[in-house]
Design an enzyme around this catalytic site. Structure first.
Site, PDB file in Angstrom:
ATOM      1  N   GLY A 242       1.078   5.855  -0.179  1.00 39.82           N
ATOM      2  CA  GLY A 242       0.378   7.132  -0.120  1.00 39.82           C
ATOM      3  C   GLY A 242       1.376   8.253  -0.155  1.00 39.82           C
ATOM      4  O   GLY A 242       2.581   8.025  -0.171  1.00 39.82           O
ATOM      5  N   GLY A 243       0.857   9.464  -0.172  1.00 34.87           N
ATOM      6  CA  GLY A 243       1.716  10.621  -0.288  1.00 34.87           C
ATOM      7  C   GLY A 243       2.750  10.716   0.815  1.00 34.87           C
ATOM      8  O   GLY A 243       3.816  11.285   0.631  1.00 34.87           O
ATOM      9  N   PHE A 244       2.449  10.147   1.962  1.00 32.64           N
ATOM     10  CA  PHE A 244       3.348  10.353   3.088  1.00 32.64           C
ATOM     11  C   PHE A 244       4.145   9.125   3.488  1.00 32.64           C
ATOM     12  O   PHE A 244       4.864   9.155   4.452  1.00 32.64           O
ATOM     13  CB  PHE A 244       2.563  10.856   4.302  1.00 32.64           C
ATOM     14  CG  PHE A 244       2.041  12.233   4.082  1.00 32.64           C
ATOM     15  CD1 PHE A 244       2.785  13.333   4.462  1.00 32.64           C
ATOM     16  CD2 PHE A 244       0.820  12.432   3.464  1.00 32.64           C
ATOM     17  CE1 PHE A 244       2.307  14.614   4.249  1.00 32.64           C
ATOM     18  CE2 PHE A 244       0.344  13.713   3.247  1.00 32.64           C
ATOM     19  CZ  PHE A 244       1.077  14.812   3.632  1.00 32.64           C
TER      20      PHE A 244
ATOM     21  N   GLY B 159       0.869  -1.170   0.000  1.00 33.44           N
ATOM     22  CA  GLY B 159       0.000   0.000   0.000  1.00 33.44           C
ATOM     23  C   GLY B 159       0.903   1.216   0.000  1.00 33.44           C
ATOM     24  O   GLY B 159       2.061   1.132   0.407  1.00 33.44           O
TER      25      GLY B 159
ATOM     26  N   MET C   9       4.792   4.520   2.925  1.00 34.36           N
ATOM     27  CA  MET C   9       4.500   3.234   2.321  1.00 34.36           C
ATOM     28  C   MET C   9       4.068   2.213   3.373  1.00 34.36           C
ATOM     29  O   MET C   9       4.394   2.349   4.543  1.00 34.36           O
ATOM     30  CB  MET C   9       5.770   2.663   1.667  1.00 34.36           C
ATOM     31  CG  MET C   9       6.314   3.507   0.553  1.00 34.36           C
ATOM     32  SD  MET C   9       5.271   3.355  -0.893  1.00 34.36           S
ATOM     33  CE  MET C   9       6.086   4.490  -1.985  1.00 34.36           C
ATOM     34  N   VAL C  10       3.396   1.172   2.909  1.00 30.92           N
ATOM     35  CA  VAL C  10       3.066   0.039   3.770  1.00 30.92           C
ATOM     36  C   VAL C  10       3.717  -1.203   3.180  1.00 30.92           C
ATOM     37  O   VAL C  10       3.580  -1.484   1.990  1.00 30.92           O
ATOM     38  CB  VAL C  10       1.544  -0.171   3.873  1.00 30.92           C
ATOM     39  CG1 VAL C  10       1.245  -1.294   4.853  1.00 30.92           C
ATOM     40  CG2 VAL C  10       0.859   1.105   4.315  1.00 30.92           C
TER      41      VAL C  10
ATOM     42  N   ASP D 163     -13.881   5.722  10.458  1.00 31.62           N
ATOM     43  CA  ASP D 163     -13.661   5.393   9.059  1.00 31.62           C
ATOM     44  C   ASP D 163     -14.038   3.947   8.765  1.00 31.62           C
ATOM     45  O   ASP D 163     -13.273   3.199   8.176  1.00 31.62           O
ATOM     46  CB  ASP D 163     -12.202   5.675   8.675  1.00 31.62           C
ATOM     47  CG  ASP D 163     -12.052   5.857   7.170  1.00 31.62           C
ATOM     48  OD1 ASP D 163     -13.077   6.083   6.492  1.00 31.62           O
ATOM     49  OD2 ASP D 163     -10.914   5.762   6.670  1.00 31.62           O
TER      50      ASP D 163
END
Ligand SMILES: *[C@@H]1O[C@H](CO)[C@@H](O)[C@H](O)[C@H]1NC(C)=O
Ligand SMILES: *[C@@H]1O[C@H](CO)[C@@H](O)[C@H](O)[C@H]1NC(C)=O
Ligand SMILES: *[C@@H]1O[C@H](CO)[C@@H](O)[C@H](O)[C@H]1NC(C)=O
Ligand SMILES: *[C@@H]1O[C@H](CO)[C@@H](O)[C@H](O)[C@H]1NC(C)=O
Ligand SMILES: *[C@@H]1O[C@H](CO)[C@@H](O)[C@H](O)[C@H]1NC(C)=O
Length: 835
Positions: free
Chosen positions: A506-508, A504, A510-511, A621
């Site tokens: 995202g902008g900030f 996964g 990683m996973v 969420d």
């Protein structure tokens, strides 16, 4: 010459003597009744003879009043235990009566292994009570699985009468086998136990008036021990699954037999193997002076109850005396400070010792035990150990809880193994007699002169009182050290953040998928190195996550905050998001039953968040992408990046910047910016529709009126035509009553106003109900329905609430988990206004 021969002889003798000590049990119970119920034949299990109760000597124990029949399982599975093949079925209140030759502590074990016979008895439907001399052991007990129930009780009568009373509802009771035998004199009830609670440590004197039911018996740091390995035919299981953080503990073992000593434990208290293994602090890759706890969570009933806890210790880690000082905590309370085993065992290392405690359960559903170094420990040896744990419920001790307990039923399965012990008589009776003589001499002195009654131990010491307990105490001055994972360890786990392991992004950050050295599979969420802007959010998420632990919530394995890194490490959940199993990925569709069970699991997780911890946590969420499935399709709610503690008692809501996912967002929250737990209920309602219709919550490609799933589904639901838009795969497979229930439940969840929405507890109950309708087609009787209130949860579904601390991977199903941790939530974690 003569001297030499005598020397050799005595050497030979002591070798034989030693091997006898290791291999045989010196204990033969005075009373010893082993009954193979409903059978005419004798069965030998682990060298113990269970006599049939149909004819012959076994039949005399069955009292003549009462009506019972014997049943034989016509289709036993080939590996079924011999004692489970027959059962005695009681059609009215009936009893067994055993003559007690020696009053005092006795063990009673009841074997229940339900089967179905052609005579139209389905033992799974039995519902009954069992009592011993009038004291209730089990009430309205219903059995779906093979279970072994063990009770320890004092018998002061000449008889022990075990009564089986069918409930009016089921009309019958049953049992497959019974053990009643006298315990060694000093096994229990000899001493005063330490009662642990908000008032510090007090004496608990009334042990002998208690009936104890075994809930857990754990060989810490060791392997499973069967009745064959145990002096009292007990079962001990390993502790690994109960460790809150596996990497905090390291197993240690010795090959030397323990140094039994007269004021400590003996071989009947626990077998050698329990004392020859332990867990100690895992200091690999840590500074010598780091201080942290090892913590175990043992699931227990969340109803108020009192537990007797026996902790076993044997210092197999120290090289010299008075090196090891540690603290013991139970449910966050200081139970024993500065424990110095060498002092208690009169300056002998590796000498077994046990301490008894009594603790009232809070409603967290776990007994939490921690050990950690004490301030007194030398800087060279900051360690703590534990060798064994026994947790027993005080059956006849009713607690009036001051804090209103949740009415949640967590059923704890008692380990179910049929067994016995092989009595290895290598040399004959003579040696045995010698042994018994020796043991006789070792009997402890009366309580007054004992070195370790609570008064002596605590005499004059200033027992620190912890502030009154929330289920999970806040971190001590050392922070969450117990959860800390060294950066090097994470590099190793992720092959130094190998691009191929990214699951996964995202902008900030990683996973990554990773594997810790103890083979735990993990998901590693890493912030952009060096960027400290998300620090408050990082700490905030850590606070929430370290507080929660539940079968249906993805758990935090640890974290790393060093070398300008901020990393959170979660358990890895095999089958990935529910969403992928509903649409768009080509995976095999889930059956309706599976979908219901997944929703039930997720609702349970959410219910725990809302009500289970001290303050209540709102997830914020909930969506199908955040409900992960393990290899058995057990649902685990993930991504607490947005979650926050709910309103305090005197607030009704939390004001906050609106966060959440499009399509799932509570419109009321959106308007008012006031967050309550009903916002989660709204999102959950959308998930229910998603599960039913197998389409996204928002699909911009569809005609305008269909874009928003909740709006569209509600239109059909209101018209009573919901079945027209459900997943084609489910067409004709959902019972109309079940569909109706789910439609109504989902509709209520997405009600415009929060006050009109049910609590997640109500939702959970309705889901259980829908599952029942699907399975049996039978609605519950009206009285069963009517007395359900929002605070009450469905009846027990027998789910052992063993914390699943990691999930194993079978194939390389990496596609399935590609969204395991969505980038958006990660970005929330890292931005300033995340909360
Ligand atoms: C079962 O064991 C009892 C007690 O040892 C014995 O008296 C009896 O004869 C045995 N019955 C059978 C059928 O072997
Ligand atoms: C067992 O019987 C009791 C009393 O009749 C009843 O309250 C309980 O619901 C029953 N349990 C089950 C699972 O049917
Ligand atoms: C202890 O037992 C005695 C007699 O059995 C009883 O009177 C007393 O209330 C009990 N105390 C507690 C704390 O249960
Ligand atoms: C316990 O007994 C089993 C046989 O039932 C044996 O295989 C095992 O090695 C024993 N374990 C220990 C630790 O003695
Ligand atoms: C160990 O656990 C106890 C009880 O939960 C807690 O009070 C203490 O601060 C913990 N110690 C450390 C070093 O985390």
């Amino acid at each position: 010459m003569e001297i030499k021969i005598i020397g050799l002889l005595s050497l030979a003798f002591s070798l034989i003597y030693l091997s006898i000590l290791r291999l045989s049990t010196a204990f033969t119970p005075v009373d010893n009744y082993l009954i193979n119920c409903g059978s005419s034949t004798n069965v030998t299990v682990d060298n113990r003879l269970f006599t049939g109760d149909l004819t012959g000597p076994g039949s005399v124990y069955l009292s003549s009043s009462g009506k019972s029949i014997s049943l034989t399982n016509q289709n036993p599975s080939s590996n079924s235990a011999p004692l489970s093949r027959t059962a005695r079925v009681f059609l009215s209140a009936s009893s067994y009566e055993f003559n007690i030759k020696k009053t005092g502590t006795h063990l009673v074990r009841l074997y229940f292994s339900p089967f179905t016979t052609s005579q139209s008895y389905n033992l799974n439907n039995a519902n009954f009570s069992v009592s011993a001399n009038g004291f209730l052991l089990l009430s309205n007990f219903d059995i779906r699985y093979t279970v072994l129930k063990e009770f320890i009780l004092m018998v002061n009568d000449v008889n022990l009468e075990l009564s089986f009373v069918p409930s009016s509802q089921s009309g019958f009771a049953f049992v497959n086998a019974i053990e009643v035998f006298s315990a060694p004199e000093d096994l229990m009830f000899q001493y005063v136990a330490k009662s642990i609670g908000p008032n510090g440590v007090e004496e608990f004197k009334n042990l002998s008036s208690q009936i104890l039911e075994t809930v857990h018996r754990i060989n810490v740091g060791g392997s499973k021990l069967t009745p064959f390995n145990d002096t009292l035919w007990r079962i001990w299981i390993p502790d690994e699954d109960f460790l809150v953080l596996k990497s905090a503990a390291k197993t240690v073992s010795t090959t030397h037999a323990p140094n039994y000593e007269k004021d400590g434990a003996n071989r009947e208290i626990a077998p050698d193997n329990v004392y020859m293994t332990a867990q100690q602090l895992n200091r690999d890759n840590l500074n010598a002076d780091a201080v942290f706890n090892i913590t175990w969570d043992f699931p227990v009933s969340s109803e108020p109850a009192r537990y007797f806890i026996r902790l076993h210790f044997c210092d197999i880690v120290s090289r010299s005396l008075n090196q090891l000082y540690f603290n013991v905590f139970i449910n966050g309370f200081a139970a024993y400070k500065d424990l110095d085993l060498s002092a208690l065992t009169f300056n002998l290392l590796a000498s077994p010792y046990y301490i008894d405690f009594v603790v009232g359960s809070d409603n967290s559903g776990v007994v939490r035990i921690s050990v950690g170094p004490s301030d007194l420990s030398s800087s060279l040896r900051k360690d703590a150990i534990l060798n064994g744990v026994e947790i027993m419920k005080m059956v006849n001790f009713y607690v009036v809880s001051e804090t209103r307990p949740e009415k949640r039923s967590v059923w704890v399965l008692v380990g179910s193994v049929v067994g016995g012990f092989a009595f290895l008589c290598l040399v004959g009776l003579a040696v045995l007699l010698i042994l018994r003589g020796r043991r006789q001499k070792q009997k402890p002195k009366p309580v007054e002169s004992m070195g370790w009654t609570p008064l002596r131990v605590y005499g004059g010491s200033s027992q620190s009182r912890l502030s009154e307990g929330t289920a999970f105490p806040s971190p001590g001055p050392y922070g969450y050290l117990g959860l800390r994972i060294p950066f090097g360890e994470i590099q190793l786990a992720t092959s130094n953040f190998d691009q191929n392991l990214i699951i996964g992004s995202g902008g900030f950050g990683m996973v990554y998928k990773g594997v810790l050295r103890d083979t735990t599979k993990v998901a590693v969420k890493r912030g952009v190195p060096g960027s400290r802007q998300g620090l408050p959010e990082f700490q905030s998420e850590l606070t929430v996550l370290s507080k929660i632990r539940h079968r249906h919530l993805v758990s935090l394995v640890g974290y790393c905050e060093e070398q300008s890194e901020m990393i959170l490490v979660y358990e890895f959940v095999e089958k990935g998001p529910l969403k992928n199993h509903l649409y768009g990925s080509g995976l095999t569709p889930l059956s309706w039953k599976q979908r219901l069970e997944i929703c039930i699991g997720a609702a349970r997780g959410l219910h725990y968040l809302h009500t289970g911890s001290a303050q209540g946590i709102i997830h914020r969420d909930i969506k199908s992408a955040n409900i992960l499935l393990d290899e058995n399709c057990v649902a685990k709610v993930a991504d607490f990046g947005l979650s926050r503690s709910g309103p305090c008692i005197n607030e009704t809501h939390v004001s906050t910047g609106v966060k959440g996912s499009f399509g799932y967002l509570d419109p009321e929250y959106f308007r008012t910016q006031q967050l309550t737990d009903k916002s989660d209920v709204y999102s959950f309602g959308v998930v229910l529709f998603e599960v039913l219709c197998a389409r996204p919550a928002v699909d911009p490609l569809l005609p305008r009126e269909q874009v928003n799933l909740a709006e569209w589904a509600i239109q059909w639901q209101k018209k009573g035509l919901l079945e027209q838009i459900i997943d084609p795969f489910l067409m004709g497979k959902i019972k109309p009553s079940s569909l109706k229930k789910i439609g109504e439940t989902a509709e209520k969840c997405v009600a415009e106003c929060g006050v009109d929405r049910p609590t997640i507890g109500d939702v959970l109950w309705n889901l259980e109900y829908a599952l029942q309708l699907q399975e049996t087609g039978r609605p519950r009787l009206s009285h069963e329905v009517s007395d359900i209130t929002s605070s009450e949860l469905p009846g027990p579904r027998v789910v052992p609430q063993v914390p699943s601390s990691h999930v194993r991977i079978e194939g390389d199903d990496s596609d399935g988990i590609s969204n395991i941790t969505t980038s958006r939530v990660f970005s929330q974690l890292m931005t300033k206004e995340g909360r």
